[in-house]
Design an enzyme around this catalytic site. Structure first.
Site, PDB file in Angstrom:
ATOM      1  CB  CYS A 224     -16.391 -36.533-118.566  1.00  0.00           C
ATOM      2  SG  CYS A 224     -16.218 -36.444-120.343  1.00  0.00           S
TER       3      CYS A 224
ATOM      4  CE  LYS B  30     -23.991 -36.533-114.360  1.00  0.00           C
ATOM      5  NZ  LYS B  30     -23.251 -37.059-115.514  1.00  0.00           N
TER       6      LYS B  30
ATOM      7  N   GLY C 117     -29.547 -42.486-114.253  1.00  0.00           N
ATOM      8  CA  GLY C 117     -29.362 -43.542-115.237  1.00  0.00           C
ATOM      9  C   GLY C 117     -30.646 -44.193-115.701  1.00  0.00           C
TER      10      GLY C 117
HETATM   11  C1  LIG Z   1     -25.413 -36.149-125.375  1.00  0.00           C
HETATM   12  C2  LIG Z   1     -24.918 -36.335-123.976  1.00  0.00           C
HETATM   13  C3  LIG Z   1     -24.066 -35.395-123.424  1.00  0.00           C
HETATM   14  C4  LIG Z   1     -23.608 -35.526-122.098  1.00  0.00           C
HETATM   15  N1  LIG Z   1     -22.812 -34.553-121.560  1.00  0.00           N
HETATM   16  C5  LIG Z   1     -22.459 -34.615-120.238  1.00  0.00           C
HETATM   17  C6  LIG Z   1     -21.734 -33.548-119.617  1.00  0.00           C
HETATM   18  O1  LIG Z   1     -21.417 -32.524-120.222  1.00  0.00           O
HETATM   19  N2  LIG Z   1     -21.402 -33.703-118.287  1.00  0.00           N
HETATM   20  C7  LIG Z   1     -21.760 -34.821-117.575  1.00  0.00           C
HETATM   21  O2  LIG Z   1     -21.462 -34.906-116.372  1.00  0.00           O
HETATM   22  N3  LIG Z   1     -22.442 -35.831-118.140  1.00  0.00           N
HETATM   23  C8  LIG Z   1     -22.815 -35.745-119.447  1.00  0.00           C
HETATM   24  N4  LIG Z   1     -23.566 -36.744-120.009  1.00  0.00           N
HETATM   25  C9  LIG Z   1     -24.025 -37.844-119.151  1.00  0.00           C
HETATM   26  C10 LIG Z   1     -25.402 -37.513-118.576  1.00  0.00           C
HETATM   27  O3  LIG Z   1     -25.347 -36.349-117.775  1.00  0.00           O
HETATM   28  C11 LIG Z   1     -25.949 -38.673-117.725  1.00  0.00           C
HETATM   29  O4  LIG Z   1     -25.100 -38.870-116.624  1.00  0.00           O
HETATM   30  C12 LIG Z   1     -26.026 -39.969-118.508  1.00  0.00           C
HETATM   31  O5  LIG Z   1     -26.552 -39.768-119.811  1.00  0.00           O
HETATM   32  C13 LIG Z   1     -26.894 -41.001-117.783  1.00  0.00           C
HETATM   33  O6  LIG Z   1     -28.198 -40.536-117.615  1.00  0.00           O
HETATM   34  P1  LIG Z   1     -29.399 -41.030-118.582  1.00  0.00           P
HETATM   35  O7  LIG Z   1     -29.381 -42.522-118.579  1.00  0.00           O
HETATM   36  O8  LIG Z   1     -30.613 -40.413-117.968  1.00  0.00           O
HETATM   37  O9  LIG Z   1     -29.079 -40.491-119.956  1.00  0.00           O
HETATM   38  C14 LIG Z   1     -24.005 -36.647-121.329  1.00  0.00           C
HETATM   39  C15 LIG Z   1     -24.861 -37.595-121.899  1.00  0.00           C
HETATM   40  C16 LIG Z   1     -25.321 -37.453-123.194  1.00  0.00           C
HETATM   41  C17 LIG Z   1     -26.261 -38.475-123.766  1.00  0.00           C
END
Ligand SMILES: Cc1cc2nc3c(=O)[nH]c(=O)nc-3n(C[C@H](O)[C@H](O)[C@H](O)COP(=O)(O)O)c2cc1C
Length: 407
Positions: A102, A141, A206
């Site tokens: 995060c 993560k 990603g």
């Molecule tokens: C609205 C939002 C909230 C997220 N909240 C978390 C979270 O609580 N914990 C976490 O590890 N990653 C969080 N992420 C990151 C996602 O889990 C993920 O790693 C990131 O969006 C990349 O994946 P994607 O390209 O498929 O979106 C968040 C992402 C978004 C867009």
């Protein structure tokens, strides 16, 4: 679940990523109804969870329709982590994920999230300590680095974690971007593959928005044990079905309204179908339209080549340019279709209210049709033009109306 069980359960699957504000039981249930078998909760701060904070405790609540559910915690102490795992076990979670990715200040200023990547040996001690004390399997993560391109250290992190032997995490999810990159660059799947070549099972994460991008990432990173999907699910909650059928569903506007109405019913079931429930749900439900209105028809024959050059989730302008050629300008589309692609928060709020009040999917279509007046659409189109100079489209998520920003 124990380590081996969760490793087997997730093999080859697409995991619904932890999503603060997005990953409520209602939304996860929607994804589960489209075949998401492995789902994760919003990040919970272990410290506040253990103090009895009800909001943090709610993040560990699983929905009855979830098959395999993981809670995610943020902590930097073994004691807190172990006690949070015990709470997660009591609440019926299947495993616990430690957030080490995060990037938001609220987490990093406390030495949590991606700040944990700054000291890999300390992180390894933290993980082994929590694993030793926990009855549930523990995963981790991460991102590629604690800050930018200058301190990419995921190989060291993975190596130290894999040397923990019996106290190693069950698996590691690798979001293929650095902390400072946020969503500005495409996820680096070459790095994900490098991570996955080590001894620990790695989940690649990603930029997956379509089934054909999922397949391309699996090809680019064949050593990954599973994939994880965040924004793709927020935009296309039925993506899990598409992954299985290896096809893109191109729902008409009324069919999408049916999906969104279903989400409203899930929120009502979760928070209560009364004024109190509505007020509790309102922090979450209208917010979803920030992502749902980004849905675009993306058949592989029209977008497959574009996706090979750059992830579609990073290419919203180019996608819209192609769609103008395929469908005509947005203003020429059916008013309901225009409404469902409207990025303006005021419209999202009104759409959410109309869906909440509708007694059936058919009523919901009629209510949204009534919202899609020429006047409303013109006002929101003007607001969109005014905002387009300032919005950072590549950010992937426009933080608004909330305390906790996206990660
Ligand atoms: C609205 C939002 C909230 C997220 N909240 C978390 C979270 O609580 N914990 C976490 O590890 N990653 C969080 N992420 C990151 C996602 O889990 C993920 O790693 C990131 O969006 C990349 O994946 P994607 O390209 O498929 O979106 C968040 C992402 C978004 C867009």
């Amino acid at each position: 679940m124990k380590t081996q069980e969760i490793v087997e359960a997730i093999a080859g699957k697409a995991i619904l990523a932890p999503l603060t504000r997005g990953g409520t039981p209602a939304f996860r249930a929607l994804c589960a109804s489209y075949g998401a078998e492995i789902t994760m909760g919003e990040m919970a701060f272990a410290k506040f969870l253990l103090k009895g904070d009800r909001k943090e405790a709610a993040r560990l609540r699983r929905h009855e329709s979830e098959t395999v559910f993981g809670a995610q915690i943020a902590t930097n102490t073994i004691d807190e982590g172990a006690r949070a795992c015990a709470v997660a076990a009591e609440r019926g979670c299947d495993w616990v994920d430690l957030n080490c990715g995060c990037p938001i200040y609220e987490a990093t200023r406390r030495g949590l999230g991606s700040a944990l990547l700054r000291k890999p040996p300390k992180l390894a001690r933290l993980v082994s300590g929590i694993v030793a004390e926990s009855d549930l399997a523990v995963s981790v993560k991460i991102r590629l680095s604690p800050s930018g391109d200058d301190d990419v250290n995921f190989p060291e992190v993975l190596e130290l974690l894999s040397e923990l032997g019996d106290l190693a995490p069950a698996f590691v999810s690798v979001h293929g971007r650095t902390t400072t990159a946020r969503y500005k660059t495409a996820a680096n799947w070459t790095a994900v593959e490098a991570a996955a070549r080590g001894p620990l099972p790695v989940v690649g994460n990603g930029d997956i928005l379509t089934y054909y991008e999922a397949e391309a990432r699996r090809e680019a990173a064949p050593s990954t044990h599973a994939i994880m999907i965040g924004r793709g699910a927020l935009t296309t909650p039925w993506l899990f079905d598409e992954l299985r059928s290896r096809d893109v569903w191109l729902p008409r506007a009324a069919e999408r309204v049916d999906v969104y109405w279903h989400l409203a019913t899930l929120f009502k079931a979760h928070f209560g179908d009364d004024e109190r429930g509505r007020s509790a749900a309102w922090y979450f439900f209208p917010w979803h339209f920030d992502f749902l209105t980004r849905w675009r028809p993306l058949p592989e024959d029209a977008f497959g080549d574009m996706a090979k050059r750059r992830p579609l989730v990073q290419s919203s302008r180019e996608v819209d340019d192609v769609l103008i050629k395929l469908e005509g300008p947005l203003s020429s589309l059916d008013p309901l279709e225009q409404l469902l692609r409207c990025p303006i928060p005021e419209a999202h709020n009104l759409m959410a209210a109309a869906l909440w009040d509708a007694g059936s999917s058919k009523d919901a279509v009629a209510a949204l049709d009534r919202l899609a007046t020429p006047d409303n659409l013109a006002t929101w189109a003007a607001a969109k033009t005014a905002a387009s100079g300032t919005a950072d489209e590549l950010e992937g998520h426009t933080p608004r109306r909330g305390k906790r920003k996206s990660q």
